[in-house]
Motif scaffolding. Sequence first.
Motif, PDB file in Angstrom:
ATOM      1  N   ALA A 218      82.512   9.167   5.805  1.00 54.99           N
ATOM      2  CA  ALA A 218      81.175   9.415   6.330  1.00 54.99           C
ATOM      3  C   ALA A 218      80.742  10.830   5.971  1.00 54.99           C
ATOM      4  N   GLY A 219      79.453  11.100   6.166  1.00 59.24           N
ATOM      5  CA  GLY A 219      78.922  12.421   5.888  1.00 59.24           C
ATOM      6  C   GLY A 219      79.257  13.412   6.990  1.00 59.24           C
ATOM      7  N   VAL A 223      79.919  12.604  11.122  1.00 57.86           N
ATOM      8  CA  VAL A 223      81.178  12.789  11.845  1.00 57.86           C
ATOM      9  C   VAL A 223      81.003  13.767  12.998  1.00 57.86           C
ATOM     10  N   ALA A 224      80.148  14.778  12.821  1.00 60.48           N
ATOM     11  CA  ALA A 224      79.887  15.721  13.905  1.00 60.48           C
ATOM     12  C   ALA A 224      79.202  15.015  15.074  1.00 60.48           C
ATOM     13  N   ALA A 225      78.273  14.104  14.756  1.00 58.95           N
ATOM     14  CA  ALA A 225      77.584  13.357  15.806  1.00 58.95           C
ATOM     15  C   ALA A 225      78.538  12.398  16.511  1.00 58.95           C
ATOM     16  N   ASN A 300      87.141  15.959   7.826  1.00 57.28           N
ATOM     17  CA  ASN A 300      86.475  14.935   7.018  1.00 57.28           C
ATOM     18  C   ASN A 300      86.582  15.257   5.534  1.00 57.28           C
ATOM     19  N   THR A 301      86.411  16.528   5.188  1.00 58.51           N
ATOM     20  CA  THR A 301      86.503  16.952   3.783  1.00 58.51           C
ATOM     21  C   THR A 301      87.917  16.770   3.251  1.00 58.51           C
ATOM     22  N   ILE A 302      88.904  17.150   4.055  1.00 63.14           N
ATOM     23  CA  ILE A 302      90.305  17.023   3.644  1.00 63.14           C
ATOM     24  C   ILE A 302      90.646  15.557   3.347  1.00 63.14           C
ATOM     25  N   LEU A 303      90.207  14.648   4.211  1.00 59.10           N
ATOM     26  CA  LEU A 303      90.514  13.231   4.013  1.00 59.10           C
ATOM     27  C   LEU A 303      89.714  12.645   2.857  1.00 59.10           C
TER      28      LEU A 303
END
Length: 316
Positions: A218-219, A223-225, A300-303
């Motif tokens: 996801a963006g 993910v923050a939401a 999220n970026t790492i994954l």
Amino acid sequence: MTDDSMICAGIDVGKSHLDIAIHPGDARLRVTYDAAGLKRLDAFLQEHDVKRVGFEASGGYEWRLMVHLRGKKRPAARLQPAQLRYFARSRLQRAKNDRLDATLIAVFTASLKTLPALPDARFDRLSAELTYLEQIEQQVALVKTFAETAVPEIVKRRHAREIARLETCRNAHMLRLEKLVRDDPDLARRLDLLVSIKGIGMRSALCLVIRMPELGHAGRNEVAALAGVAPYDDDSGKHRGRRRIQGGRERLRKSLFMCAFTASRHNPDLAAFYKRLRGNGKEHLCAVIAVARKLVILANTILTRQTEWTPKYVRR
């Protein structure tokens, strides 16, 4: 635009009964929440040629229905109570009972352009096991509160023994949960990538893997939401309100905040970010929320990249 002619079913989930409504139309059915009732439900949906089904998340009672519907070809969605509550308000509907709720769910399901996907079946048991672990931790916190107010030494010793027993149980269950996650190679890889981030321990990594399977797919804003750490505007005309976080997954957010407290001290990148915010006059809590948002976006970026975390901050 949605297809108003699409036949949809709404299911209100109770502890012992399911109430089903069809939209458009006025067909209704109540069945017992057991194998016989689910069989009657299938026949009812087939009889009315239902194209999609919506049901409300109901404190865990909906899991059996979700597993049942997931095995069918008919699209189904688990809807959040807040969505339905605000939808009812938009229709000026104040009355509430099981039959009306089922009708409301059917109408709302028909209004959706696309249905949210049901959770991956892999997470059914993992979510239940993680909930059990969280319940043990809640018991530990509760008994510790009891111990703080106990006066007789004999009572204090009983509390201490109970705390020790619960913590032993917690540690053993966390090891079992980690093993369950590592039995799936994909989830094991995700777990290892998350614990490579300084500030995220095994307990929090397990929560992120299980409670947020969207990570890596996801963006950053999404993910923050989902984690409940996205700040929302509160502006109108000349009014500029204070931005606040809202919604999100409560249990996930709790684990994320614990990570943020640790990362704001020991993760070189996020510690520098936290200090910069505090230096600019941000309150401690606001700065921690910002760190939590940075942390979930980093995860999220790492994954997404499938590469372990490496610090960027260089001390001068």
